[in-house]
Design an enzyme around this catalytic site. Structure first.
Site, PDB file in Angstrom:
ATOM      1  N   HIS A 372       0.803  -1.226   0.000  1.00  0.00           N
ATOM      2  CA  HIS A 372       0.000   0.000   0.000  1.00  0.00           C
ATOM      3  C   HIS A 372       0.831   1.269   0.000  1.00  0.00           C
ATOM      4  CE1 HIS A 372      -4.175  -1.427   0.583  1.00  0.00           C
ATOM      5  NE2 HIS A 372      -3.615  -2.442   1.209  1.00  0.00           N
ATOM      6  N   LYS A 563      -8.028  13.858   5.124  1.00  0.00           N
ATOM      7  CA  LYS A 563      -7.201  12.667   4.950  1.00  0.00           C
ATOM      8  C   LYS A 563      -6.183  12.659   6.088  1.00  0.00           C
ATOM      9  CE  LYS A 563      -6.117  14.175   0.852  1.00  0.00           C
ATOM     10  NZ  LYS A 563      -6.431  13.015   0.045  1.00  0.00           N
ATOM     11  N   ARG A 564      -5.440  11.586   6.226  1.00  0.00           N
ATOM     12  CA  ARG A 564      -4.400  11.530   7.247  1.00  0.00           C
ATOM     13  C   ARG A 564      -3.402  12.665   7.028  1.00  0.00           C
ATOM     14  NH1 ARG A 564       0.261   8.300   7.165  1.00  0.00           N
ATOM     15  NH2 ARG A 564      -0.524   7.338   5.259  1.00  0.00           N
ATOM     16  N   LYS A 569       1.159  14.235   1.555  1.00  0.00           N
ATOM     17  CA  LYS A 569      -0.191  14.577   1.101  1.00  0.00           C
ATOM     18  C   LYS A 569      -0.336  16.086   0.880  1.00  0.00           C
ATOM     19  CE  LYS A 569      -2.242  10.518   3.316  1.00  0.00           C
ATOM     20  NZ  LYS A 569      -2.859   9.833   2.165  1.00  0.00           N
ATOM     21  N   THR A 671      -8.577   6.672  -1.381  1.00  0.00           N
ATOM     22  CA  THR A 671      -9.980   6.259  -1.526  1.00  0.00           C
ATOM     23  C   THR A 671     -10.905   7.446  -1.272  1.00  0.00           C
ATOM     24  OG1 THR A 671      -9.967   5.466   0.767  1.00  0.00           O
ATOM     25  CG2 THR A 671      -9.633   3.822  -0.975  1.00  0.00           C
ATOM     26  N   LYS A 675     -14.576   8.676  -3.042  1.00  0.00           N
ATOM     27  CA  LYS A 675     -15.812   9.013  -2.310  1.00  0.00           C
ATOM     28  C   LYS A 675     -16.313  10.389  -2.703  1.00  0.00           C
ATOM     29  CE  LYS A 675     -13.947   6.208   1.387  1.00  0.00           C
ATOM     30  NZ  LYS A 675     -13.081   6.258   2.587  1.00  0.00           N
TER      31      LYS A 675
END
Length: 828
Positions: A372, A563-564, A569, A671, A675
């Site tokens: 992942h 998100k985390r 990111k 993901t 969504k």
């Protein structure tokens, strides 16, 4: 506040599912549970009592389906997939199980007779925080799809007592508090002490001769019991109910009576406390030796329990070990459960008495590995010293696997010692370490990434040597999400609108969303679509007012990044955009912009100091922007604490713009991006992870693309990336950075963010400065398009219509067909 109940979901029983209960029958069942299980009279029951009783009554509705599923599986003796994951972010269960049993409206009627609303009841349910982010949410979607597709499966993991921490903010800083989700009981699990399993740690190995053969016997120094807690996993529109089995640690020796009798009360239960720490908390901080040891204990504990259970299930109907791979596929969800490989070898060699060749043949045909990540620090490694101390027999087996494997590599690539060094399961130099990703790659029959780009980068870079050695093992399985959880439950008004045009078969066949495409050109439908979005934005605004105290305008663009919190990111890039926009408005008070609410949601790992500083910076920017009267009605920054699945179900439907801005080549898949798109948000993003596939499917004209691609990132770094050059050459960028460094957003404290900003200027690992101007320019395009609400609505409809590919049902069908060779078993 959650608005998760969907009235339309229970108008009729779904095809293939059992007939739902009547209101009278459900009311009787709830009353019986109040008396018989909770010991509470109906007249004196609290609202929490009623929540518990209703949940137990709904669970009872699933038990008959579970019994029939178990009977059918036992009779058929099919192949099973066993999904091993350290995380499962399930979300709240009551609303989902009401939907899956077709009794949402019935439950509303029953609760009304008790003087309670369904919304009140749903609010009482704690969310099990058994995961950290996308990995756990994906696992939850996968087990939902496995049941919905009638595939024989069991999920395994750890039943963390506290799970992921509950996030609060104190003066803008993240503060971690225990997540006491089990404080008042969990009506959805069956605790099954009769199935407890003994797990060993430490000790030594004895090499003995038995029957003329050399055998190894592991003599553990410590023992812990694993107690299974089983949760039912129903499928949607089917009678299949699979299970999720989570293990909690129990002390093998709970109590030293003699010590207690002499007054040493704490020491009398010390061993029990030490043992039960294993399942106490999700991901203990591994910044200390004790934390690293506890993490390795956790990982071995849950896979040892799970493998024992898998073998027990296999032996119920099978006795020939050579058929094990025909009946069992074990999917390793990232590197956390990879220790299962030497554990299966140990069982086959030392307990079943098979020889090495037989054991290795079975093992290599049983395990499949999902990677992942592309981040080197996320490919787990364990100190050889720690490994040998906790799991001496497993380290011996790993050494043997490595010796035999490297002999194969030398035969295939003679003289290539660099390749030998890279592919070895043991990393030499400094502290010797066991490389878990290498172990998984050597031992698994299939290796997959989770988006097309990610899988390609695994083959070309991260696991390139293994892809050269075993090209047939590598596959791509692009992630997906559950349309039941993240559309049907999260966005009932949109689902009703969609079903009014194309029917409701799309819920289990998301490709049918393509039927919406013609309506993108229907002005009346676009108006209806906007009305649903506004309704969802009002729900979101009400939630934000309640959770943060900040009032936001539902008519403003909802620009969302949830998100985390991780540097790759690039929440930092989003902050730079906000600061730049704020400064432009200070310079030009009459500048026409689309009013925006910037919404963040993120948790940082407790030991990740830089990520926690970024959280502080977001909250500090919010403090300045939100208190500046010039920004009223123009800009708002909100950061509700404790982002989780439940919050996501409110945010995704209300978002206008989805921020997917990671540095190209760093995000495995994502993901959240799926969504958002399925709920009609437009994406601004880089060519990273599944963004690439989203853009290909929705059309380049319906996606806001910016930034360097993966190849350009690699080339820039190879040339020697100099972030200072971007800073010096760009006045807007320089002004934004200088303001942060000067204390404009830290109440004049010039030291608070200085070292972090200096690191950005001189290192900038994730190239925020390189992509800054492209991002600012792209946001100008977003602003211009949002002014044309008709055009925006058309793009929104097409995003939802064209992203049906991202159903977790599709992903699981691909796993089942291409990797597990698993067939559905329909329950009668």
């Amino acid at each position: 506040m959650t608005k998760t109940a969907n009235k339309s979901a229970s108008r009729k029983p779904e095809a293939g599912a059992s007939e739902p209960l009547s209101a009278d029958a459900l009311r009787t069942a709830v009353a019986q549970r109040l008396y018989n299980t909770l010991g509470t009279a109906l007249q004196s029951a609290s609202k929490h009592d009623i929540y518990m009783a209703l949940s137990l009554a709904v669970r009872d509705q699933l038990i008959d389906r579970w019994r029939r599923t178990t009977d059918a599986q036992y009779e058929e003796n099919p192949k099973f997939v066993y999904y091993l994951s350290a995380e499962y972010m399930l979300g709240k269960q009551l609303s989902q199980n009401l939907l899956y049993t077709g009794i949402t409206e019935v439950a509303e009627q029953v609760l009304a007779s008790f003087g309670m609303t369904l919304e009140e009841c749903l609010e009482l349910e704690p969310e099990p925080g058994l995961g950290n982010g996308g990995l756990g949410r994906l696992a939850a979607c996968f087990i939902d799809s496995l049941a919905t597709l009638d595939l024989p499966a069991v999920g395994y993991g750890i039943r963390y007592e506290f799970g992921i921490f509950r996030q609060t903010f104190v003066d803008g800083w993240q503060v971690e508090q225990p997540d006491t989700w089990l404080l008042r009981g969990n009506p959805w699990e069956f605790v099954q002490p009769d199935d407890m399993i003994e797990v060993g740690f430490g000790g030594h190995t004895d090499h003995v001769t038995e029957g003329g053969k050399m055998r190894v016997r592991w003599q553990p120094a410590q023992k812990v019991l694993g107690e299974p807690c089983t949760t039912l996993v129903p499928g949607y529109a089917t009678d299949t109910v699979n299970i999720l089995r989570l293990w909690r640690a129990r002390g093998a020796e709970e109590f030293d009576f003699q010590m207690f009798d002499t007054g040493n009360y704490a020491q009398a239960v010390q061993q029990k406390i030490y043992s039960e720490n294993i399942s106490k908390v999700l991901y203990p901080n591994d910044g200390t030796p004790q934390g690293r040891e506890l993490r390795l204990r956790q990982q071995y504990f849950f896979v040892a329990c799970s493998l024992h259970d898998i073998i027990r299930r296999f032996r119920l109907r099978n006795s020939d070990w050579t058929t094990f791979p025909d009946k069992v596929s074990i999917q390793l969800n990232d590197t956390h459960p990879v220790i299962a490989i030497p554990e299966l070898m140990r069982i086959l060699l030392d307990e079943a008495g098979l020889n090495w060749e037989q054991s290795w043949w079975i093992t290599q045909r049983t395990f499949a590995y999902t990677c992942h990540t592309l981040l080197p620090e996320a490919l787990e490694k364990w100190s050889v010293g720690l490994f040998g101390y906790l799991l001496p027999r497993h380290l011996e087996i790993i050494y043997e696997i490595n010796q035999r494997f490297l002999a194969q590599v030398r035969a295939r690539f003679p003289g290539d010692e660099g390749r030998i060094t890279r592919m070895s399961l043991i990393e030499e130099g400094g502290e010797r370490q066991v490389r878990m990703a290498n172990l998984a790659s050597v031992s698994s029959f299939a290796i997959n990434g989770v988006a097309a780009l990610h899988s390609q980068l695994l083959r070309d870079h991260t696991l390139a040597d293994f892809a050269t050695m075993f090209p047939e093992r590598f596959q791509n399985k692009t992630n997906g999400v559950s349309p039941r959880r993240f559309m049907k439950l999260a966005n009932p008004q949109l689902c009703d609108l969609i079903s009014s045009k194309i029917g409701d078969g799309w819920v289990n066949d998301l490709d049918q969303l393509r039927g919406l495409e013609p309506f993108a050109d229907d002005a009346a439908f676009r108006q209806e679509w906007r009305a649903v979005k506004l309704h969802n934005k009002r729900n979101l605004a009400a939630f934000l007012q309640h959770s943060t105290g900040e009032g936001v305008d539902p008519a403003a663009m909802m620009d969302v990044m949830v998100k985390r919190l991780h540097e790759y990111k690039r929440q930092m890039l989003k902050i730079m955009h906000i600061v730049t926009l704020y400064q432009r408005l200070l310079d030009e008070p009459n500048l026409e912009i689309v009013p925006r609410t910037f919404l963040f949601g993120a948790k940082s790992a407790s030991g990740y100091a830089t990520a926690k500083l970024i959280i502080k910076l977001i909250n500090s920017v919010a403090e300045v922007v939100n208190t500046d009267p010039m920004m009223r009605g123009r800009l708002r920054v909100v950061f509700p604490p404790n982002f989780n699945v439940t919050m996501g179900q409110i945010i995704y439907p209300g978002a206008d713009l989805s921020e997917q801005i990671s540095l190209a080549g760093k995000e495995a898949s994502g993901t959240g991006n799926m969504k958002f798109a399925l709920n009609g948000a437009l994406t601004i993003g880089t060519l990273d992870g599944a963004n690439i596939e989203i853009r290909e499917l929705v059309g380049a004209e319906n996606f806001f693309l910016f930034g360097l691609n993966t190849q350009e990132v690699m080339e820039a770094k190879a040339r020697g990336y100099r972030p200072w050059d971007y800073y010096a050459a760009n006045p807007l960028l320089k002004r934004a950075i200088d303001a942060i460094r000067a204390g404009v957003f830290s109440r004049g404290n010039v030291d608070l963010f200085k070292s972090f900003m200096d690191s950005l200027l001189h290192h900038d690992e994730y190239m925020v400065l390189a992509d800054y101007q492209a991002y600012i320019d792209c946001q100008e395009r977003v602003d211009a398009l949002y002014r044309d609400q008709d055009a925006w609505s058309r793009m929104s409809i097409l995003n939802a219509a064209r992203t049906g590919f991202f159903s977790s049902d599709r992903t699981i069908r691909e796993y089942a067909g291409d990797i597990w060779k698993l067939r559905p078993l329909h329950v009668k």
